[in-house]
Design an enzyme around this catalytic site. Structure first.
Site, PDB file in Angstrom:
ATOM      1  N   GLN A 288      25.894 -68.834 -12.363  1.00  0.00           N
ATOM      2  CA  GLN A 288      25.917 -67.385 -12.139  1.00  0.00           C
ATOM      3  C   GLN A 288      26.441 -67.044 -10.739  1.00  0.00           C
ATOM      4  O   GLN A 288      26.582 -67.916  -9.885  1.00  0.00           O
ATOM      5  CB  GLN A 288      24.517 -66.802 -12.324  1.00  0.00           C
ATOM      6  CG  GLN A 288      23.446 -67.534 -11.514  1.00  0.00           C
ATOM      7  CD  GLN A 288      22.093 -67.589 -12.194  1.00  0.00           C
ATOM      8  OE1 GLN A 288      21.813 -66.814 -13.090  1.00  0.00           O
ATOM      9  NE2 GLN A 288      21.228 -68.506 -11.765  1.00  0.00           N
TER      10      GLN A 288
ATOM     11  N   ASP B  93      17.136 -76.759 -17.460  1.00  0.00           N
ATOM     12  CA  ASP B  93      16.993 -75.638 -18.383  1.00  0.00           C
ATOM     13  C   ASP B  93      15.544 -75.558 -18.876  1.00  0.00           C
ATOM     14  O   ASP B  93      15.022 -76.537 -19.424  1.00  0.00           O
ATOM     15  CB  ASP B  93      17.955 -75.863 -19.559  1.00  0.00           C
ATOM     16  CG  ASP B  93      18.070 -74.634 -20.435  1.00  0.00           C
ATOM     17  OD1 ASP B  93      17.153 -73.790 -20.412  1.00  0.00           O
ATOM     18  OD2 ASP B  93      19.090 -74.519 -21.136  1.00  0.00           O
ATOM     19  N   GLY B  94      14.930 -74.399 -18.707  1.00  0.00           N
ATOM     20  CA  GLY B  94      13.542 -74.215 -19.123  1.00  0.00           C
ATOM     21  C   GLY B  94      13.353 -74.398 -20.617  1.00  0.00           C
ATOM     22  O   GLY B  94      12.268 -74.772 -21.075  1.00  0.00           O
TER      23      GLY B  94
ATOM     24  N   ASP C 205       9.453 -66.133 -15.882  1.00  0.00           N
ATOM     25  CA  ASP C 205       9.962 -65.266 -14.805  1.00  0.00           C
ATOM     26  C   ASP C 205      11.485 -65.346 -14.860  1.00  0.00           C
ATOM     27  O   ASP C 205      12.120 -65.977 -14.024  1.00  0.00           O
ATOM     28  CB  ASP C 205       9.414 -65.795 -13.466  1.00  0.00           C
ATOM     29  CG  ASP C 205       9.752 -64.896 -12.299  1.00  0.00           C
ATOM     30  OD1 ASP C 205      10.422 -63.869 -12.500  1.00  0.00           O
ATOM     31  OD2 ASP C 205       9.352 -65.244 -11.176  1.00  0.00           O
ATOM     32  N   SER C 206      12.048 -64.700 -15.881  1.00  0.00           N
ATOM     33  CA  SER C 206      13.453 -64.943 -16.230  1.00  0.00           C
ATOM     34  C   SER C 206      14.354 -63.804 -15.801  1.00  0.00           C
ATOM     35  O   SER C 206      13.901 -62.730 -15.408  1.00  0.00           O
ATOM     36  CB  SER C 206      13.554 -65.101 -17.742  1.00  0.00           C
ATOM     37  OG  SER C 206      13.254 -63.869 -18.353  1.00  0.00           O
ATOM     38  N   THR C 207      15.646 -64.066 -15.939  1.00  0.00           N
ATOM     39  CA  THR C 207      16.646 -63.012 -15.827  1.00  0.00           C
ATOM     40  C   THR C 207      16.693 -62.269 -17.161  1.00  0.00           C
ATOM     41  O   THR C 207      15.928 -62.547 -18.070  1.00  0.00           O
ATOM     42  CB  THR C 207      18.027 -63.649 -15.532  1.00  0.00           C
ATOM     43  OG1 THR C 207      18.167 -64.789 -16.386  1.00  0.00           O
ATOM     44  CG2 THR C 207      18.142 -64.098 -14.108  1.00  0.00           C
TER      45      THR C 207
HETATM   46  N1  SAM Z   1      11.792 -61.213 -10.688  1.00  0.00           N
HETATM   47  C1  SAM Z   1      13.158 -61.117 -10.886  1.00  0.00           C
HETATM   48  C2  SAM Z   1      13.644 -60.333 -12.070  1.00  0.00           C
HETATM   49  O1  SAM Z   1      13.134 -60.455 -13.184  1.00  0.00           O
HETATM   50  O2  SAM Z   1      14.595 -59.556 -11.896  1.00  0.00           O
HETATM   51  C3  SAM Z   1      13.825 -62.420 -10.739  1.00  0.00           C
HETATM   52  C4  SAM Z   1      13.444 -63.547 -11.581  1.00  0.00           C
HETATM   53  S1  SAM Z   1      14.084 -65.112 -11.118  1.00  0.00           S
HETATM   54  C5  SAM Z   1      15.261 -64.862  -9.907  1.00  0.00           C
HETATM   55  C6  SAM Z   1      14.995 -65.468 -12.566  1.00  0.00           C
HETATM   56  C7  SAM Z   1      15.522 -66.888 -12.557  1.00  0.00           C
HETATM   57  O3  SAM Z   1      15.592 -67.375 -13.889  1.00  0.00           O
HETATM   58  C8  SAM Z   1      16.937 -67.027 -11.987  1.00  0.00           C
HETATM   59  O4  SAM Z   1      16.883 -67.673 -10.753  1.00  0.00           O
HETATM   60  C9  SAM Z   1      17.688 -67.868 -13.035  1.00  0.00           C
HETATM   61  O5  SAM Z   1      18.495 -68.875 -12.488  1.00  0.00           O
HETATM   62  C10 SAM Z   1      16.527 -68.433 -13.844  1.00  0.00           C
HETATM   63  N2  SAM Z   1      16.889 -68.813 -15.218  1.00  0.00           N
HETATM   64  C11 SAM Z   1      17.679 -68.141 -16.081  1.00  0.00           C
HETATM   65  N3  SAM Z   1      17.781 -68.821 -17.234  1.00  0.00           N
HETATM   66  C12 SAM Z   1      17.015 -69.948 -17.108  1.00  0.00           C
HETATM   67  C13 SAM Z   1      16.722 -71.043 -17.960  1.00  0.00           C
HETATM   68  N4  SAM Z   1      17.248 -71.116 -19.199  1.00  0.00           N
HETATM   69  N5  SAM Z   1      15.891 -72.008 -17.499  1.00  0.00           N
HETATM   70  C14 SAM Z   1      15.357 -71.936 -16.248  1.00  0.00           C
HETATM   71  N6  SAM Z   1      15.628 -70.928 -15.392  1.00  0.00           N
HETATM   72  C15 SAM Z   1      16.435 -69.942 -15.821  1.00  0.00           C
END
Ligand code: SAM
Length: 281
Positions: free
Chosen positions: A31, A137-138, A155-157
Site C-alpha cells: 500500500q 497475512d492475518g 484492527d483492520s483497514t
Molecule cells: N485504526 C485505524 C483505522 O481503522 O483506520 C488503523 C488500523 S491499522 C493501521 C490497519 C492495519 O491493517 C494496516 O497497517 C494494514 O497494513 C493492516 N492490514 C490490512 N490487511 C491485513 C491483513 N490481511 N493481515 C494483517 N494486517 C493487515
C-alpha cells in the site's frame, strides 16, 4: 502557498485538513504510506489516501477497541491483534498487567517501522516483552495457528486491498475456532452512515452474527473518519457486554482513560434507529 490533504469519503463528499508539512511518502509492497503534519489534528497517518490515525483523535478508536472487551472480561490473558500497525491498540492492551501474551499480526512491516518513527505516541509499547510481532497475512495466520486466544481484535483497514479478506466468513470462522470458550472478537465494523460504508458494515455483521452466540454492535465518534460515526462489532461465545457486566474489577484498576468510562460502555451499545434497521434488515 497553502497545502491541504483531501480524502474523498464518498464520490460526493470530501474531507480536508490544512497541512503544515508532508513528512513521508512510500509505496510498500502492500500500500501507499504517508505521514503529514496538520494544523488541527497534529500528525496524520494515511494508507492509500485513507485516514488511519491522527495524533489528536486516535485515543477514541484505541480506547474503544481495547477497554470495552477488557472490562467485560478482566481475566483475559492471551490476545491476538490483526492489523493494528500503528501500535495504538497494543499500547492500550499493555496497560493491563494481567495480560500475559499479545500477538500482533500486521501484513506490512513498513507501516510498523514508519509509525515507530513518526507516531511514537501510538507505537510506544510494541517492544513490551509480552508482545510478539508477526509480519504476515492475518488471514493465513488465524487459519494455521494452533494457539487459543481469549480475545481477538481485528484492527483492520477498509475491505479493499490487503484488508479485503479480513471481512470474509471464512476469516471470522477461523477467529471463532481460535477463541477459547470465553472468547471475545472485536471487529472494525466500518460506519453505518454513508451507504458505501454501511453496506460493508451490514455484510460483516451478518457473517459474524451467524457464528457467535452473542453478537452486538457498539458506536463511537471519530472526527476524522467518514461521517464521524463509527462502529465496532462485539462477538462472544459467552459474555453479554451490557446485561452481565460488573465494573468492580475494571474500576479497581484505576486506569486513566480519555474517552472510555463504564457509563459510556453501557451507552455505546444503544444504537440509533436507522442503525438498528440496517442491522435487522
Ligand atoms: N485504526 C485505524 C483505522 O481503522 O483506520 C488503523 C488500523 S491499522 C493501521 C490497519 C492495519 O491493517 C494496516 O497497517 C494494514 O497494513 C493492516 N492490514 C490490512 N490487511 C491485513 C491483513 N490481511 N493481515 C494483517 N494486517 C493487515
Amino acid at each position: 502557498m497553502e497545502l491541504w490533504y483531501t480524502e474523498e469519503q464518498t464520490p460526493n463528499v470530501r474531507f480536508s485538513m490544512r497541512i503544515k508539512e508532508h513528512l513521508y511518502h512510500e509505496i510498500s509492497p502492500f500500500q501507499e504510506i504517508d505521514f503529514f503534519d496538520t494544523y488541527e489534528f497534529g500528525r496524520l497517518f494515511t494508507l492509500d489516501g485513507i485516514i488511519m490515525v491522527t495524533e489528536k483523535d486516535e485515543f477514541i478508536y484505541h480506547d474503544m477497541i481495547s477497554h470495552v472487551p477488557m472490562a467485560v472480561n478482566p481475566s483475559i490473558k492471551n490476545v491476538l491483534v490483526i492489523g493494528g500497525g500503528d501500535g495504538g491498540t497494543v499500547r492500550e492492551l499493555c496497560r493491563y498487567k494481567t495480560i500475559e501474551r499479545i500477538d500482533m499480526v500486521e501484513i506490512d512491516e513498513r507501516v510498523v517501522r514508519m509509525c515507530q518513527q513518526y507516531f511514537p505516541q501510538t507505537a510506544c509499547e510494541l517492544e513490551d516483552e509480552r508482545v510478539s510481532l508477526y509480519f504476515e497475512d492475518g488471514i493465513s495466520f488465524v487459519k494455521n495457528s494452533k494457539t487459543s486466544y481469549d480475545l481477538i481484535l481485528v484492527d483492520s483497514t477498509d475491505p479493499i486491498g490487503p484488508g479485503e479478506g479480513l471481512f470474509t466468513y471464512d476469516f471470522y470462522q477461523d477467529c471463532f475456532n481460535r477463541l477459547t470458550e470465553e472468547g471475545i472478537l472485536i471487529n472494525q465494523h466500518e460506519s453505518p452512515y454513508y451507504p458505501v460504508n454501511a453496506r460493508e458494515m451490514v455484510k460483516a455483521h451478518k457473517k459474524i452474527d451467524t457464528l457467535f452466540p452473542v453478537s452486538m454492535v457498539y458506536q463511537f465518534h471519530v472526527p476524522t473518519y467518514p461521517s464521524g460515526h463509527w462502529l465496532f462489532g462485539f462477538a462472544s461465545k459467552k459474555f453479554n457486554p451490557v446485561n452481565e457486566i460488573d465494573f468492580t474489577k475494571w474500576n479497581s484498576l484505576n486506569l486513566k482513560t480519555k474517552y472510555y468510562n463504564p457509563e459510556l460502555h453501557v451507552g455505546c451499545f444503544a444504537l440509533p434507529n436507522y442503525v438498528k434497521e440496517l442491522l435487522n434488515d
